[in-house]
Design a protein around this motif. Sequence first.
Motif, short mmCIF file in Angstrom:
data_model
loop_
_atom_site.label_atom_id
_atom_site.label_comp_id
_atom_site.label_asym_id
_atom_site.label_seq_id
_atom_site.Cartn_x
_atom_site.Cartn_y
_atom_site.Cartn_z
N ILE A 184 0.89 -1.28 -0.06
CA ILE A 184 0.21 0.00 -0.15
C ILE A 184 0.85 1.45 0.09
O ILE A 184 1.76 1.53 0.79
N ALA A 185 0.56 2.13 -0.93
CA ALA A 185 1.23 3.47 -0.69
C ALA A 185 0.44 4.42 -1.66
O ALA A 185 -0.58 3.99 -2.48
N PHE A 186 0.47 5.84 -0.86
CA PHE A 186 -0.29 6.95 -1.76
C PHE A 186 0.50 8.30 -1.47
O PHE A 186 0.86 8.57 -0.30
N ALA A 187 0.63 8.91 -2.70
CA ALA A 187 0.97 10.30 -2.55
C ALA A 187 0.15 11.14 -3.60
O ALA A 187 -0.09 10.66 -4.45
N ASP A 188 -0.11 12.44 -3.21
CA ASP A 188 -0.71 13.39 -4.14
C ASP A 188 0.03 13.27 -5.25
O ASP A 188 1.21 13.79 -5.22
N LYS A 189 -0.48 13.21 -6.41
CA LYS A 189 0.16 13.10 -7.75
C LYS A 189 0.96 14.37 -8.05
O LYS A 189 1.84 14.46 -8.47
N ALA A 243 2.60 16.32 -6.10
CA ALA A 243 3.74 16.20 -5.40
C ALA A 243 4.68 14.94 -5.94
O ALA A 243 5.98 14.93 -5.32
N LEU A 244 4.31 14.52 -6.85
CA LEU A 244 5.20 13.59 -7.53
C LEU A 244 5.80 13.93 -9.02
O LEU A 244 6.29 13.13 -9.84
N ARG A 245 5.92 15.14 -9.03
CA ARG A 245 6.65 15.87 -9.93
C ARG A 245 7.08 17.29 -9.74
O ARG A 245 6.76 17.85 -8.63
N VAL A 305 18.26 9.62 -4.46
CA VAL A 305 17.31 10.40 -5.17
C VAL A 305 16.99 9.89 -6.45
O VAL A 305 18.12 9.56 -7.55
N VAL A 306 15.79 9.69 -6.92
CA VAL A 306 15.27 9.23 -8.11
C VAL A 306 14.35 10.26 -8.70
O VAL A 306 13.41 10.78 -7.83
N PRO A 307 14.75 11.01 -9.93
CA PRO A 307 13.77 12.07 -10.28
C PRO A 307 12.14 11.83 -10.32
O PRO A 307 11.78 10.83 -10.49
N ASN A 308 11.61 12.72 -9.67
CA ASN A 308 10.09 12.80 -9.40
C ASN A 308 9.49 11.86 -8.33
O ASN A 308 8.52 11.84 -8.07
N TYR A 309 10.24 11.10 -7.93
CA TYR A 309 9.83 10.06 -6.82
C TYR A 309 9.77 11.06 -5.46
O TYR A 309 8.57 10.63 -4.57
N ASN A 310 10.22 12.34 -5.19
CA ASN A 310 10.08 12.98 -4.43
C ASN A 310 9.73 12.42 -3.17
O ASN A 310 10.25 12.08 -2.45
N THR A 350 2.00 -0.69 -13.04
CA THR A 350 0.77 -1.05 -12.23
C THR A 350 -0.04 0.55 -12.41
O THR A 350 0.21 1.42 -12.94
N LEU A 351 -1.44 0.40 -11.49
CA LEU A 351 -2.31 1.60 -11.59
C LEU A 351 -1.45 2.63 -10.98
O LEU A 351 -1.73 3.98 -11.50
N SER A 352 -0.71 2.39 -9.87
CA SER A 352 0.04 3.33 -9.18
C SER A 352 0.87 3.95 -10.14
O SER A 352 1.20 5.30 -10.11
N ALA A 353 1.56 3.45 -10.73
CA ALA A 353 2.90 3.84 -11.79
C ALA A 353 2.14 4.77 -12.94
O ALA A 353 3.10 5.43 -13.58
N LYS A 354 0.72 4.46 -12.98
CA LYS A 354 0.20 5.16 -14.29
C LYS A 354 0.33 6.55 -14.36
O LYS A 354 -0.15 7.22 -13.29
N VAL A 371 2.53 8.53 -13.81
CA VAL A 371 3.28 9.55 -12.95
C VAL A 371 4.81 9.59 -13.58
O VAL A 371 5.30 8.70 -14.15
N GLY A 372 5.49 10.85 -13.32
CA GLY A 372 6.86 11.08 -13.71
C GLY A 372 7.12 10.58 -15.16
O GLY A 372 6.33 10.12 -16.02
N ASP A 373 8.42 9.95 -15.16
CA ASP A 373 9.02 9.59 -16.32
C ASP A 373 9.26 8.02 -16.15
O ASP A 373 10.25 7.58 -16.47
N PHE A 374 8.06 7.35 -16.29
CA PHE A 374 7.85 5.84 -15.99
C PHE A 374 8.60 5.11 -16.89
O PHE A 374 9.49 4.43 -16.73
N ASN A 375 8.36 5.69 -18.17
CA ASN A 375 9.12 4.70 -19.13
C ASN A 375 10.45 5.05 -19.37
O ASN A 375 11.16 3.81 -19.75
N SER A 376 11.04 6.06 -19.19
CA SER A 376 12.46 5.92 -19.26
C SER A 376 13.33 5.48 -18.05
O SER A 376 14.17 5.02 -18.33
N ILE A 377 12.35 5.40 -16.98
CA ILE A 377 12.83 4.67 -15.85
C ILE A 377 12.99 2.87 -16.15
O ILE A 377 14.11 2.46 -16.07
N LEU A 378 11.99 2.62 -16.93
CA LEU A 378 12.11 1.24 -17.39
C LEU A 378 13.36 1.03 -18.38
O LEU A 378 13.68 -0.16 -18.23
#
Length: 257
Positions: A96-101, A103-105, A155-160, A197-201, A203-210
């Motif tokens: 389980i995790a949650f943060a306001d979107k 604050a994730l950029r 530090v990982v960009p956007n994970y903030n 996943t739905l959480s990762a949807k 957010v940030g630069d998910f594709n470039s991290i992959l």
Amino acid sequence: MSIYPTLTNKTYVVMGIANKRSIAWAIAKTLDAAGAKLVLTYAAERFKSGLESLAADLNGEALLLECDVTNDAAIDTTFRTIHEQAGPIQGIAHSIAFADKEALRGEFSEMTRGQFAQALDISAYSLTAVVKAAKPYFAQDASVITLTYLGGERVVPNYNLMGVAKAALDSSVKYLANEYGPHGVRVNAISAGPIRTLSAKGVGDFNSILSELEQKAPLRRNVSAEEVASTGLFLLSSMGSGVTGEVIHVDSGYHIL
Ligand code: NDP
Ligand code: N5H
């Protein structure tokens, strides 16, 4: 004889299934395949029917209970009900995790006090709240796992804000492991590589991290939720009996770079 543990008649609680892509769902399927008796918790009534359809695919019949982890009374009721209906608790997977979107950029320090409090409450404090509520109901050699991410260590960009929450979660794992060890309860974390996943949807630069992980990690590929789940099975079963207070990275080795 199979080398895999048999979890027949052992009760495991899996918290945090949003849909079929959830890491928690992979964990539930793996525990189910090992014969476990499952309790699945969901955050609010509107998620119940989706979870019911998923649970219909399991071999065993699962008990489904609502549990919003921001509500202490709800957590207490959930664990009392689990004990009444499913007996001693052998293990818990907290996913389980949650943060306001918002604050994730952008800039880390732009977050508000309220965003910080909410993210830390749901993503870090909830583990302690759950373990505390389960304390009277744990089996003798119980095991708890939670899901964390590298962004809590560096530090990982956007994970903030989530980075701070995961650092608090990782530290909570150590303090809980130390406190609950004498009661026979192990507490560990799995640090998963990026999984869509739905959480990762969105957010940030998910594709470039992959793609960065695919290019640079020792295994040169991304990981699946099923790989996270099999490490979960190891930690949640007697196979992991000597391991506590640990963070195991299931990330193709990316964290060593
Ligand atoms: P999901 O979106 O599938 O799962 C997140 C879950 O958190 C949802 O089931 C959501 O429930 C639940 N949740 C949020 N708020 C509450 C609340 N107040 N009470 C109860 N449940 C709540 O994403 P993942 O499977 O990716 O995430 C699971 C864990 O894995 C998280 O801790 C995440 O940080 C971690 N992780 C994920 C990685 C990834 O790349 N995907 C990498 C590393 C770690 P609902 O839908 O019912 O609101
Ligand atoms: C570096 C990255 C990418 C940027 C940061 C992503 C952080 C994600 C974690 C949090 C938990 C996502 C989150 O809270 C999203 C919500 O604001 C909006 N979504 C929702 O409300 C959906 C509907 C529900 C189901 O989601 C939740 N959480 O309740 C990190 C990635 C490379 C890896 C990653 C995605 C890590 C992680 O911790 O999940």
